[in-house]
Design an enzyme around this catalytic site. Structure first.
Site, mmCIF file in Angstrom:
data_model
loop_
_atom_site.group_PDB
_atom_site.id
_atom_site.type_symbol
_atom_site.label_atom_id
_atom_site.label_comp_id
_atom_site.label_asym_id
_atom_site.label_seq_id
_atom_site.Cartn_x
_atom_site.Cartn_y
_atom_site.Cartn_z
ATOM 1 N N SER A 60 0.601 -1.138 -0.126
ATOM 2 C CA SER A 60 0.022 0.071 -0.018
ATOM 3 C C SER A 60 0.872 1.152 -0.019
ATOM 4 C CB SER A 60 -0.903 0.048 1.168
ATOM 5 O OG SER A 60 -0.451 0.175 2.333
ATOM 6 N N LYS A 97 0.978 4.716 6.981
ATOM 7 C CA LYS A 97 0.040 5.514 6.012
ATOM 8 C C LYS A 97 0.632 6.901 5.790
ATOM 9 C CE LYS A 97 -2.958 2.365 4.627
ATOM 10 N NZ LYS A 97 -2.300 0.956 4.712
#
Length: 140
Positions: A60, A97
């Site tokens: 990701s 993230k």
């Protein structure tokens, strides 16, 4: 992208450090010596008591040059801010993230278009564990 906490940072062995810049072309014959010793903790860890290593799993964050298996250096003493890459605990799961703040809303954004941003709501159990300061990965 999942993470595994590896270890609290401890000062370690110093390694040889080639002080002059390394050209991407042909090296200079005069540069056949090492300057001083280099402690990677000295170079990469600003706050040893608040720094830890984690290993990432998944894809990701590939747009931020983070590959599965890479080791992240994370500093818990730094203040989370818009645009920083964070290690966070969201609803009982660790993730890495990019922190995005838009008005009163907070999102955790992946660096891979296959993954949508995660909105952090008032109902979310959310905590930033630290700011990613360095990524260590193999070149092969």
């Amino acid at each position: 992208m999942k993470i595994k906490i590896l270890a609290q940072v401890q000062p370690g062995q110093k390694l040889p450090f080639f002080e002059s810049g390394l050209p991407a072309g042909f090296p200079s014959p005069a540069d056949d010596y090492f300057g001083r010793q280099l402690d990677l903790h000295e170079l990469l860890v600003e706050h040893p008591e608040a720094t830890f290593f984690v290993r990432v799993e998944g894809d990701s964050m590939v747009g931020a040059a983070m590959q599965s298996g890479d080791i992240l250096i994370v500093d818990r003493s730094l203040t989370p801010a818009d645009g920083k890459i964070v290690v966070a605990l969201l609803d009982g799961e660790f993730t890495v993230k990019r922190l995005c703040m838009k008005g009163q809303k907070i999102y955790l954004a992946a660096e891979n278009p296959r993954y949508p941003p995660l909105e952090v709501t008032e109902e979310s159990d959310f905590q930033v564990w630290g700011i990613v300061t360095y990524v260590i990965h193999r070149t092969r």
